[in-house]
Design an enzyme around this catalytic site. Structure first.
Site, mmCIF file in Angstrom:
data_model
loop_
_atom_site.group_PDB
_atom_site.id
_atom_site.type_symbol
_atom_site.label_atom_id
_atom_site.label_comp_id
_atom_site.label_asym_id
_atom_site.label_seq_id
_atom_site.Cartn_x
_atom_site.Cartn_y
_atom_site.Cartn_z
ATOM 1 N N SER A 6 -12.304 -14.226 -2.747
ATOM 2 C CA SER A 6 -11.889 -14.346 -4.142
ATOM 3 C C SER A 6 -12.619 -15.467 -4.860
ATOM 4 C CB SER A 6 -10.383 -14.625 -4.194
ATOM 5 O OG SER A 6 -9.975 -14.939 -5.502
ATOM 6 N N PHE B 169 -14.328 -11.292 -8.566
ATOM 7 C CA PHE B 169 -13.763 -11.839 -9.791
ATOM 8 C C PHE B 169 -12.554 -10.936 -10.149
ATOM 9 C CE2 PHE B 169 -17.058 -14.653 -9.263
ATOM 10 C CZ PHE B 169 -16.933 -15.697 -10.163
ATOM 11 N N ASN B 170 -12.465 -10.317 -11.278
ATOM 12 C CA ASN B 170 -11.244 -9.589 -11.638
ATOM 13 C C ASN B 170 -11.410 -8.094 -11.396
ATOM 14 O OD1 ASN B 170 -9.304 -11.633 -13.263
ATOM 15 N ND2 ASN B 170 -11.440 -12.136 -13.658
ATOM 16 N N LEU C 69 -4.216 -8.163 -16.185
ATOM 17 C CA LEU C 69 -4.189 -7.801 -17.596
ATOM 18 C C LEU C 69 -4.213 -6.298 -17.844
ATOM 19 C CD1 LEU C 69 -4.282 -8.544 -20.611
ATOM 20 C CD2 LEU C 69 -6.784 -8.673 -20.383
ATOM 21 N N LYS D 248 -7.882 -18.155 1.139
ATOM 22 C CA LYS D 248 -9.128 -17.400 1.227
ATOM 23 C C LYS D 248 -10.267 -18.288 1.735
ATOM 24 C CE LYS D 248 -8.048 -13.253 -0.364
ATOM 25 N NZ LYS D 248 -8.223 -12.010 0.392
ATOM 26 N N TYR E 198 -3.168 -19.681 -2.872
ATOM 27 C CA TYR E 198 -3.829 -18.417 -2.544
ATOM 28 C C TYR E 198 -5.328 -18.636 -2.362
ATOM 29 C CZ TYR E 198 -6.437 -14.204 -3.730
ATOM 30 O OH TYR E 198 -7.362 -13.196 -3.738
ATOM 31 N N ALA F 75 -6.007 -7.306 3.692
ATOM 32 C CA ALA F 75 -4.549 -7.311 3.874
ATOM 33 C C ALA F 75 -3.877 -8.621 3.480
ATOM 34 C CB ALA F 75 -4.214 -6.979 5.330
ATOM 35 N N GLY G 268 0.823 -1.207 0.000
ATOM 36 C CA GLY G 268 0.000 0.000 0.000
ATOM 37 C C GLY G 268 0.855 1.255 0.000
#
Length: 326
Positions: free
Chosen positions: A116, A168-169, A189, A144, A140, A73, A36
């Site tokens: 996620s 999602f993204n 992306l 979550k 990862y 975090a 951050g």
């Protein structure tokens, strides 16, 4: 409402902070500034520097009295998590448990988790809804899911209410131009496309052009970060008012292919954005699209800014501003 954001100086956290502040809430930001930026912290937010693994510091800040905690975090690089699982174990699992335990100890019993879509793994059907099996394909995603499972137990055993928001993204930047700090070491992306548009990289690589999609490239569900931020505010209200837990997807429900995103970026930026077609990456499904019907139903939430043009234009504005500074 008094709300404390763990990881609130990061890319998503800053937008969430602004969403709470915009409606007059009191916001605290707890961040170790490893990814951050101090410059991203809004003037009206109170900043507390600290690491989530520092239990004494977490307890000290939580003792100031908060109605809700938002946890943003976690480390989030899926590829890195497969190489350095110990890093993700320590920060994402141990750190999250410290936050959860100290929240309960200090009476902060409303918890919003930045979760996620990686909790689902390879899609069994599309669009992916919350009933889809959870079988993460990277460590990862497992971390979550592990945090979600612990929150379920703390809800059952301690009466803590939580909302797990499965993104999602995430993409885009504040459409009012209030956040100008670039995300550090982005791997997604759209930032990569912007770096190519700015000349920060020679070209972008398009991984796979032979998928079973209209143009042969992967399709993903992109959701504007300000839409995500609005959902955090709505989720905090929901669990506080209804005293019940919530797990919801946050996506636009509209897929955009890699090729479509590149072509739209060329049009909006006016830059050539060189690209190179290359082979598929292992584990990349052809298409990932969310069902956000439950978020519509429970939170009254809709992705309002998540079209390709808004995502690209809001991001390009920030990259241009940073180029001028440098």
């Amino acid at each position: 409402m008094r709300v404390l954001l763990f990881g609130g100086a990061g890319y998503i956290g800053t937008h969430v902070a602004m969403a709470f502040l915009d409606r007059g809430d009191t916001v605290g930001i707890y961040d170790n500034l490893s990814t951050g930026l101090r410059s991203n912290v809004p003037d009206k937010a109170e900043f507390f520097e600290g690491d989530i693994l520092d239990r004494d510091r977490v307890a000290e800040v939580l003792s100031k009295g908060w109605d809700a905690a938002v946890h943003l975090a976690a480390f989030k690089a899926a590829g890195e998590s497969m190489v350095k699982p110990e890093k993700y174990s320590e920060n994402n699992i141990t750190g999250s448990l410290i936050i959860i335990m100290e929240c309960e100890k200090h009476g902060c019993m409303n918890f919003i988790l930045s979760s996620s879509a990686a909790t689902y793994g390879e899609p069994k059907y599309l669009p992916i809804d919350e009933k889809h099996p959870t079988s993460p394909e990277n460590y990862y995603g497992y971390t979550k899911l592990c945090i979600e499972e612990n929150l379920k137990w703390y809800s059952k055993l301690k009466g803590m209410h939580f909302a797990a928001l499965r993104y999602f993204n995430a993409a885009g930047y504040d459409t009012e131009g209030r956040m100008l700090g670039l995300e550090r070491n982005p791997a997604n992306l759209l930032p990569v496309i912007m770096e190519a548009a700015c000349g920060m990289r020679d070209c972008i690589k398009i991984f796979g052009t032979d998928y079973d999609t209209p143009d042969g490239t992967c399709i993903r569900d992109y959701v504007h970060v300000s839409d995500l931020a609005d959902a955090h505010v709505a989720a905090a209200d929901y669990i506080m008012n209804n005293k019940e837990d919530l797990i919801v997807n946050l996506g636009s429900e509209n897929g955009i292919s890699v090729r479509e995103m590149v072509e739209a970026a060329r049009r909006i930026t006016g830059q050539p954005i060189p690209s190179e077609d290359t082979g598929r990456r292992a584990g990349d499904p052809a298409k990932l699209v969310a069902s956000s019907a439950l978020a519509h139903e429970k939170l009254g939430w809709t992705a309002k800014r998540s079209d390709a043009d808004t995502l690209i234009a809001s991001t390009w504005r920030v990259y241009q501003a940073n180029l001028k500074k440098n």
